[in-house]
Design a protein around this motif. Structure first.
Motif, PDB file in Angstrom:
ATOM      1  N   SER A  11       7.233  25.544 -48.383  1.00 11.40           N
ATOM      2  CA  SER A  11       7.560  24.304 -47.740  1.00 11.40           C
ATOM      3  C   SER A  11       8.462  24.843 -46.371  1.00 11.40           C
ATOM      4  O   SER A  11       8.881  25.849 -46.330  1.00 11.40           O
ATOM      5  CB  SER A  11       8.766  23.795 -48.791  1.00 11.40           C
ATOM      6  OG  SER A  11      10.240  23.866 -48.413  1.00 11.40           O
ATOM      7  N   GLY A  71      10.832  23.341 -44.848  1.00 10.55           N
ATOM      8  CA  GLY A  71      12.313  23.279 -45.058  1.00 10.55           C
ATOM      9  C   GLY A  71      13.016  24.802 -45.618  1.00 10.55           C
ATOM     10  O   GLY A  71      13.752  25.565 -44.781  1.00 10.55           O
ATOM     11  N   ASN A  72      12.258  25.363 -46.493  1.00 13.07           N
ATOM     12  CA  ASN A  72      12.558  26.756 -47.259  1.00 13.07           C
ATOM     13  C   ASN A  72      12.296  27.570 -46.060  1.00 13.07           C
ATOM     14  O   ASN A  72      13.091  28.815 -45.953  1.00 13.07           O
ATOM     15  CB  ASN A  72      11.615  26.832 -48.317  1.00 13.07           C
ATOM     16  CG  ASN A  72      12.456  27.390 -49.493  1.00 13.07           C
ATOM     17  OD1 ASN A  72      13.491  27.894 -49.356  1.00 13.07           O
ATOM     18  ND2 ASN A  72      11.712  27.372 -50.721  1.00 13.07           N
ATOM     19  N   VAL A 115      12.475  27.369 -42.687  1.00 15.20           N
ATOM     20  CA  VAL A 115      13.566  27.584 -41.773  1.00 15.20           C
ATOM     21  C   VAL A 115      14.807  28.207 -42.097  1.00 15.20           C
ATOM     22  O   VAL A 115      15.641  28.811 -41.480  1.00 15.20           O
ATOM     23  CB  VAL A 115      13.964  26.276 -41.002  1.00 15.20           C
ATOM     24  CG1 VAL A 115      13.104  25.886 -39.863  1.00 15.20           C
ATOM     25  CG2 VAL A 115      14.143  24.949 -41.947  1.00 15.20           C
ATOM     26  N   LEU A 116      15.263  27.773 -43.489  1.00 14.49           N
ATOM     27  CA  LEU A 116      16.289  28.414 -44.163  1.00 14.49           C
ATOM     28  C   LEU A 116      16.178  30.058 -44.311  1.00 14.49           C
ATOM     29  O   LEU A 116      16.990  30.948 -44.003  1.00 14.49           O
ATOM     30  CB  LEU A 116      16.649  27.937 -45.642  1.00 14.49           C
ATOM     31  CG  LEU A 116      17.046  26.431 -45.738  1.00 14.49           C
ATOM     32  CD1 LEU A 116      17.489  26.270 -47.542  1.00 14.49           C
ATOM     33  CD2 LEU A 116      18.557  26.383 -45.127  1.00 14.49           C
ATOM     34  N   ALA A 147      -0.658  20.375 -42.915  1.00 17.45           N
ATOM     35  CA  ALA A 147       0.601  19.967 -42.874  1.00 17.45           C
ATOM     36  C   ALA A 147       1.466  21.602 -42.849  1.00 17.45           C
ATOM     37  O   ALA A 147       2.522  21.343 -42.663  1.00 17.45           O
ATOM     38  CB  ALA A 147       1.019  19.320 -44.008  1.00 17.45           C
ATOM     39  N   ALA A 164       2.911  23.406 -50.379  1.00 19.65           N
ATOM     40  CA  ALA A 164       3.190  23.614 -51.995  1.00 19.65           C
ATOM     41  C   ALA A 164       1.764  23.402 -52.611  1.00 19.65           C
ATOM     42  O   ALA A 164       1.492  24.155 -53.598  1.00 19.65           O
ATOM     43  CB  ALA A 164       3.843  22.503 -52.506  1.00 19.65           C
ATOM     44  N   GLU A 207       4.083  16.224 -38.895  1.00 25.82           N
ATOM     45  CA  GLU A 207       4.426  17.524 -39.393  1.00 25.82           C
ATOM     46  C   GLU A 207       3.333  18.444 -38.927  1.00 25.82           C
ATOM     47  O   GLU A 207       3.560  19.719 -38.735  1.00 25.82           O
ATOM     48  CB  GLU A 207       4.784  17.897 -40.734  1.00 25.82           C
ATOM     49  CG  GLU A 207       3.711  17.752 -41.811  1.00 25.82           C
ATOM     50  CD  GLU A 207       3.220  16.575 -41.841  1.00 25.82           C
ATOM     51  OE1 GLU A 207       3.367  15.358 -41.372  1.00 25.82           O
ATOM     52  OE2 GLU A 207       2.214  16.533 -43.040  1.00 25.82           O
ATOM     53  N   ALA A 208       2.168  17.893 -38.678  1.00 22.43           N
ATOM     54  CA  ALA A 208       0.783  18.695 -38.665  1.00 22.43           C
ATOM     55  C   ALA A 208       0.343  18.886 -37.078  1.00 22.43           C
ATOM     56  O   ALA A 208      -0.195  19.952 -36.854  1.00 22.43           O
ATOM     57  CB  ALA A 208      -0.261  18.136 -39.541  1.00 22.43           C
ATOM     58  N   SER A 226      12.792  17.966 -47.179  1.00 23.40           N
ATOM     59  CA  SER A 226      11.937  18.754 -47.735  1.00 23.40           C
ATOM     60  C   SER A 226      12.189  18.563 -49.041  1.00 23.40           C
ATOM     61  O   SER A 226      13.246  18.440 -49.780  1.00 23.40           O
ATOM     62  CB  SER A 226      12.319  20.037 -47.598  1.00 23.40           C
ATOM     63  OG  SER A 226      11.908  21.008 -48.399  1.00 23.40           O
ATOM     64  N   LEU A 279      10.680  20.252 -51.590  1.00 21.83           N
ATOM     65  CA  LEU A 279      10.808  21.438 -52.737  1.00 21.83           C
ATOM     66  C   LEU A 279      12.317  21.834 -52.638  1.00 21.83           C
ATOM     67  O   LEU A 279      12.737  22.395 -53.580  1.00 21.83           O
ATOM     68  CB  LEU A 279      10.139  22.389 -51.953  1.00 21.83           C
ATOM     69  CG  LEU A 279       8.645  22.299 -52.446  1.00 21.83           C
ATOM     70  CD1 LEU A 279       7.762  23.742 -51.654  1.00 21.83           C
ATOM     71  CD2 LEU A 279       8.172  22.052 -53.744  1.00 21.83           C
ATOM     72  N   LEU A 280      12.927  21.527 -51.443  1.00 27.17           N
ATOM     73  CA  LEU A 280      14.543  22.037 -51.714  1.00 27.17           C
ATOM     74  C   LEU A 280      15.043  20.935 -52.403  1.00 27.17           C
ATOM     75  O   LEU A 280      16.211  21.516 -53.345  1.00 27.17           O
ATOM     76  CB  LEU A 280      15.100  21.883 -49.997  1.00 27.17           C
ATOM     77  CG  LEU A 280      14.659  23.513 -49.701  1.00 27.17           C
ATOM     78  CD1 LEU A 280      15.014  23.194 -47.966  1.00 27.17           C
ATOM     79  CD2 LEU A 280      15.475  24.452 -50.112  1.00 27.17           C
ATOM     80  N   GLU A 301      17.657  18.651 -40.892  1.00 24.05           N
ATOM     81  CA  GLU A 301      16.965  19.533 -39.676  1.00 24.05           C
ATOM     82  C   GLU A 301      17.419  18.813 -38.716  1.00 24.05           C
ATOM     83  O   GLU A 301      17.466  19.500 -37.555  1.00 24.05           O
ATOM     84  CB  GLU A 301      15.261  19.574 -40.204  1.00 24.05           C
ATOM     85  CG  GLU A 301      15.126  20.306 -41.421  1.00 24.05           C
ATOM     86  CD  GLU A 301      13.723  20.312 -42.016  1.00 24.05           C
ATOM     87  OE1 GLU A 301      12.778  20.272 -41.229  1.00 24.05           O
ATOM     88  OE2 GLU A 301      13.347  19.752 -43.334  1.00 24.05           O
TER      89      GLU A 301
END
Lengths: 700, 700
Positions: free
Chosen positions: A317, A319-320, A322-323, A353, A364, B107-108, B170, B172-173, B223
């Motif tokens: 992901s 988002g993960n 960037v963290l 994506a 994912a 996003e892509a 996100s 997944l987060l 974000e």
């Protein structure tokens, strides 16, 4: 302060006496007995208590001397007032080691401290060595000797031995480390609580553990050490042996600095000074208990450590990702920069994506359902030169289909991996991955990153190589005639130092005429400063005038400086000096710590050091490479290198100056504190100038 | 940008259509169907796929329009190229909400971004609102509607509703947060993934959740946001409602700053600017995922929050105590200072080996075996005014004997507690403690401390009170005649600003004679600066001369400044100004962010701002209290207050100046960047002087 101690018969005694044994199984002595039996201590156990014939089925002895053989280890569980007698008996009997869990000594009161000192004296009259008082004992995981107490010993049935040893004064923290290791499937060799260290101290254990072939990683919680030089020597020895010491420094307590009157003293904290000395020793420092445990896990698991950590991170992901990138920056762990071709190859494998820039978001879809694609991405990264280690975030189902591939890739490439494993991952897969010796496991990628942090820190320490050992110093050549407090004017101090370190040209004027004569000799403009015994904070006191441009002005300012003061005594005068060229101002200071010995501090000058405590430390003697490292660790390094179009400053001369001044401080024990503030670091090739110097004699 | 959105029929739809439904149960659409059924969605589910008659026992429809009733929610699981058509159909049918998990949009790629824009346009032509694309859907825990997918939905069988909502782009987060909450026994109200936010955005959800009576804590991974003012308004509304928003800002990405040519722009990072705006909005910021989860847990569990956190910590080991003290300092959580009498009372209760100073080491004896003593210590602390919250480290056996006492004490005193609970503590005890609404639980005291950090942060934000809302500003009064790039000389800019903010007296000289005349008028010494369009970094360029002391010198320097330059064009000249009094130099800068609107920056002047990025930010308009907060947050606050015997500087005038300048920036959209650097903050009562001012028009 023995140089080496054979602790074999402490950790693996032929027999154990429990002095003050009680029939109450819940008492401390009852617990010792219980756990010795539970973990099947092989030798005889001798309860000692004149009031019992038998305890827990063992014959009880009226005194230590009544025990019919030599005793390797006695555990003293009597109240503190009775301990002295036990120490006497044991010393007389020639007991090898006496462990004292009893409390109420130096940790409790001044009276307790006196009692403790007495114990040490008695023991040192014979050959008995003391562990404690106020300690929780030890566990020898290798031979199954559990001479400790506490509820944490209830759960693990058998002690799976491993390669981690843990030493701390506090027994409860040792227990926490043991519990954590057990829960993460990590094995230990020894755990020991040293308590008040009346005799044997943490460094004795660290030295012993460095010689233990099964111990690879030594963790230590350090509140204080008794000898800085010994800590440094042990750190270096660990590096030579390829072993790793990880410490957590607890407490902001003093480092036993003697009375301090300089800036340097006021600016310095124990934690910062220890941090510098750990670095100098090549010891990895953890900042929190959790960091300590993660470091132990990483070093215990990984069989070969990289020379540099440059991570590639694969997640499912964005988002993960960037963290992870944010955390990497915060932790100071480098992420690899992937070449454009590699990025293109990855892009061709993953869905649109995703993102092929590190941290790589393979989506994912891939981490959950496409083990083959994931394997290909990991293989590409394994072949990539810029990558030394990888973190792979992968779903449990996907992992079950590609875990053997991951092991194979890690082994073939020689690179390290961190792999996420949720609780759904079967134990055999986890075990298989871990056994490879190349793969770290955790439930989340952030924790994996935090495990790579100590690996990265250690690589940085090792890269500095063996340069960090100082050459032997001929300090005697730097011995100076001692000044008394009344003699420590700026003029006298600079004169004393001038053969060894660069100070501005100049002389002392007692009259306006003399001042003008000196100024004319030096050439205008000049600096004029009041020079008087014990005069400090001159700038704030208006006792410094810079850029004085002509004879009239010199005369006027001389009068101003002289008349402004109440005392213009015999040693006093006005120091007239050349103006230093323009440079970056820094501070170099020196302190003596009872624990760590002579210490050098380097920091930014002026406001910066005050506001952001921009200071770094090393123990003296130090190698020149350490002086360079101190400069590089400081914020003002940016300025010194040449900031925003400014010319670079003379870093070489600065490092030389730090080393030279350290030699002087080492060679002159009469100096309690020394401070050069400010030191102007001039343009490259032009050297440094010590603009002001302060020396505080031991009696002042 | 709607002001309010009724999301009831999204979160609790009467029916759900799955467009692109597949008969493969492992596919995304198959998972949606599976989890809707597993969590017992009450309404009809309409699979849509022209190639099937029936899917999973449900009749399948050839198109959305064929569904015989109004559709509240449609989920679009076709590949990205087919999405446009689905959006058209749904808009035509008047579907309420269309959720689009499909990927391959903004996003892509740029092409994907165009496709996404088209979706928004189509939907906005009707009334259908879009969630996504590239989102993972939502979970409504209150009504048991699970419109999401992913393996994390396999484990929890029933969704225990609670009071936490979580919003993130996100998915997944979001899944990680849900998993973490479930494992810690915390309940949620809603979890939603907003994906690319082509239409509905995170702030829409936050606004809705503020209106939801069951939701008390809103977590968000941010974000970027589309509107700074709306974020501020929502933050304030949350405070009014007594709800808490906790954000984790991900990514160091830009904040959409327009082309920047000032210092301010170069110094500023998105993370720092967002940090300032979060504070201004009264929003609690977490720095890592773990901090976010701990904050959600703390705010979810505690029913009443303290006005200030001053912790007393009770532990069973001194070593643990120092670690806690170190961590508290690092986290910025205040430990209570106990009065001497309280310390004495505690000392009388605990063994000699303990310590009655906070963190209080009551010894393992007490935390393990003396519940009564422990209770007495906790009771003493509960009565202590200086203590608002407590952390109690306690062994599981001891806890089982005193847990009801702890609840009683917490309730009677109104104070908060954190209690350590090992895995050996029975569930009913844990539940009982937690249900009190006053007690946080964790396996270790460090984690408890980390849970008190957001509570402490929030208390600080609330203490600033309602002062942080700006009065309405009459910006029009500050509209200035626009300058072109060629006109932005220092002289013109200062003249333009002079009616509103304090600039030094002075005038522009085109000849040496003029310069002397101006200098004589002002009185010596003067400052002389080249003033020319686009001239920046004047000091580095040698275009600034300070302390010019007489007519001859003025003439010489005029020639030097003029001749040193290639261009001394029509708008150019030499600015002759009075010297400002001695002060602390600071920087005040202004930027426009596409995301957050106009932004003001405050920071230390000179080297400090460069080396340590000592800057703080707020969105404009800002309250005067926020200007004061910015000053207080900066490192140079120490200097401004009067450092080491220096006089205090004019903080009032500085805060006024920041507010005034912000009004000017708000009223003049033609200014893209504005920077006052340096600003001299003079002694108290003497005001400030803007020594140099830069204005960059939007076209320049």
């Amino acid at each position: 302060m023995e140089q080496s101690l054979d602790l074999n018969s402490l950790f693996n005694p032929k027999n154990i006496a429990i002095v003050g044994a009680s029939s109450n199984p819940g008492s401390i002595s009852g617990q010792f007995l219980r756990y010795l039996k539970r973990y099947e201590f092989k030798g005889p156990i001798y309860p000692v208590n004149p009031r019992h014939q038998e305890i827990s089925g063992l014959p009880c002895f009226p005194s230590v001397s009544a025990i019919p053989e030599r005793v390797d280890l006695a555990i003293c569980v009597v109240p503190n007032q009775g301990v002295t007698q036990v120490v006497e008996e044991c010393t007389e009997k020639g007991v090898g080691y006496l462990m004292i869990p009893s409390t109420g000594f130096a940790e409790a009161s001044a009276e307790g401290a006196r009692l403790q000192k007495r114990l040490t004296e008695i023991a040192r009259s014979g050959r008995t060595r003391l562990l404690g008082p106020n300690c929780m004992g030890f566990i020898n995981f290798k031979d199954g000797v559990v001479a400790s107490f506490g509820a944490f010993l209830e759960s693990p049935k058998d002690l799976g031995a491993g390669n981690i040893a843990f030493v701390s004064q506090s027994g409860l923290l040792g227990a926490r480390v043991v519990r954590r290791c057990v829960s993460r499937g990590l094995g230990l060799t020894y755990e020991v609580s040293t308590g008040n260290e009346a005799d044997i101290e943490s460094l004795d254990f660290i030295e012993y553990l460095l010689g233990d072939p099964q111990t690879k990683v030594i963790g230590a919680l350090i509140e204080s050490v008794k000898s800085g030089p010994r800590l440094l020597a042990l750190g270096r020895r660990a590096q030579e042996l390829g072993k790793i010491i990880v410490v957590l420094k607890a407490g902001k307590s003093s480092v036993g600095l003697e009375a301090i009157s300089s800036h340097t003293g006021r600016l310095s904290s124990a934690a910062q000074i220890y941090r510098g000395v750990f670095r100098q020793a090549g010891i990895v420092e953890a900042r929190t208990f959790n960091e300590l445990c993660l470091a132990l896990e990483a070093f215990s698991t990984l069989e070969k450590l990289p020379e540099e950590v440059r991570l590639a991170v694969v997640v499912g992901s964005g988002g993960n990702g960037v963290l992870i990138a944010d955390l990497a920056e915060e932790l100071g762990v480098a992420l690899a920069e992937l070449p454009a071709e590699t990025q293109a190859s990855i892009a061709s494998l993953i869905p649109e994506a995703g993102s092929c820039r590190n941290p790589i978001d393979v989506t994912a879809q891939v981490t959950h359902n496409q083990p083959d694609k994931l394997r290909q991405v990991v293989e590409l990264l394994a072949q990539e030169k810029s990558v030394t280690s990888m973190i792979v975030g992968v779903n449990h189902r996907c992992l079950s289909q590609c875990w053997t591939d991951l092991i194979r890739i890690a082994e073939a490439s020689g690179k390290l991996m961190g792999v996420t494993v949720s609780s759904d991952v079967p134990t055999e897969i986890k075990e298989g991955l871990k056994k490879s010796g190349r793969i770290l496991l955790s439930e989340d990628a952030e924790e994996l990153l935090s495990m790579f942090k100590p690996v990265s820190d250690r690589a940085k320490l090792v890269r500095r190589g063996s340069e960090h050992a100082p050459e032997s110093w001929q300090e005697k050549n730097y011995a100076l005639a001692a000044l008394t407090g009344a003699e420590t004017t700026e003029f006298r101090v600079k004169k004393l130092l001038s053969p060894y370190v660069p100070v501005p040209r100049g002389d002392l004027a007692r009259s306006a005429d003399e001042a003008v004569a000196i100024a004319e000799r030096l050439g205008y403009p000049v600096a004029m400063k009041l020079s008087a015994p014990g005069l400090r904070h001159k700038t704030e006191a208006g006792a410094v005038k810079l850029n004085v441009g002509g004879a009239t002005e010199v005369g006027r300012i001389f009068a101003e400086l002289k008349d402004g003061r109440a005392s213009f005594g015999p040693g006093s005068g006005v120091l007239v000096e050349e103006m230093a060229g323009s440079g970056v101002e820094v501070i170099v200071g020196f302190l003596r710590s009872k624990e760590l010995g002579p210490i050098v501090m380097f920091g930014s000058g002026g406001i910066l050091v005050e506001l952001v405590r921009d200071t770094t430390y090393r123990a003296i003697p130090l190698a020149r490479a350490e002086a360079e490292a101190m400069i590089e660790e400081s914020l003002c390094f940016k300025l010194l290198k040449g900031f925003r179009g400014q010319t670079a400053k003379d870093l070489n001369a600065l490092a030389d100056g730090i080393v030279q001044a350290s030699r002087i401080f080492l060679a002159n024990p009469w100096i309690n504190e020394m401070e050069f503030n400010p030191v102007a670091v001039l343009d490259e090739g032009r050297g440094i100038k010590i603009l002001d110097a302060l020396v505080v004699p031991g009696d002042g």
